[in-house]
Write an enzyme that holds these catalytic residues in place. Sequence first.
Site, PDB file in Angstrom:
ATOM      1  CB  CYS A  35     -13.788  73.626 -30.758  1.00 54.58           C
ATOM      2  SG  CYS A  35     -15.256  74.197 -31.389  1.00 54.58           S
ATOM      3  CG  HIS A  74     -13.333  78.028 -30.584  1.00 52.11           C
ATOM      4  ND1 HIS A  74     -12.997  76.805 -31.211  1.00 52.11           N
ATOM      5  CD2 HIS A  74     -12.236  78.053 -29.491  1.00 52.11           C
ATOM      6  CE1 HIS A  74     -11.755  76.282 -30.787  1.00 52.11           C
ATOM      7  NE2 HIS A  74     -11.319  77.006 -29.909  1.00 52.11           N
ATOM      8  CG  HIS A 131      -8.889  75.646 -27.839  1.00 57.58           C
ATOM      9  ND1 HIS A 131      -8.929  76.316 -29.128  1.00 57.58           N
ATOM     10  CD2 HIS A 131      -7.789  76.283 -27.110  1.00 57.58           C
ATOM     11  CE1 HIS A 131      -7.868  77.226 -29.127  1.00 57.58           C
ATOM     12  NE2 HIS A 131      -6.902  77.022 -27.859  1.00 57.58           N
TER      13      HIS A 131
END
Length: 161
Positions: free
Chosen positions: A56, A108, A120
């Site tokens: 990510c 994240h 993502h």
Amino acid sequence: MKRLVFLATLLLLNTTVRAAESRSQDVIQEIPLYALSLLGTPYKYGGNLPETGMDCSGFVSHVYGQIAGIQLPRSSQEISRHGKALEPVELQPGDLVFFNTLNRAFSHVGVYVGENRFIHASSSQTGTVMVSDMNQPYWSKRFDGARRLLVPPDKESVPQP
């Protein structure tokens, strides 16, 4: 004659400023478009290249590096310290969104693309770069905040990494 030179200088300056503002707006619009072009790229922990896979933070760093020339830190938590904090209602395409997915804040990160969706690199869902809906219970419960790294020319500046 001095007045003519002065007016010509002002005209040139105004044209240069407008060109820079236009380029800045173009970059802001290019961020989510380039991110979306990477859909389906494989997930790879620690990766930051489309050819070999990305996690990510590597995905976000790659997108911002390629389009805006901004070098971001390597972890999502470090990235979360840059830019301007936003409320969810302030989100614009290209902003960064953060989530608590590993029982720790800002674990994240993705790029907001509009309509409560973000792109993502996902290790658990598809193992690829994908688009998710922030209204899904999994994401809405884990939302940690948002940051804006690029500011439209008519807004105040944001601290850059």
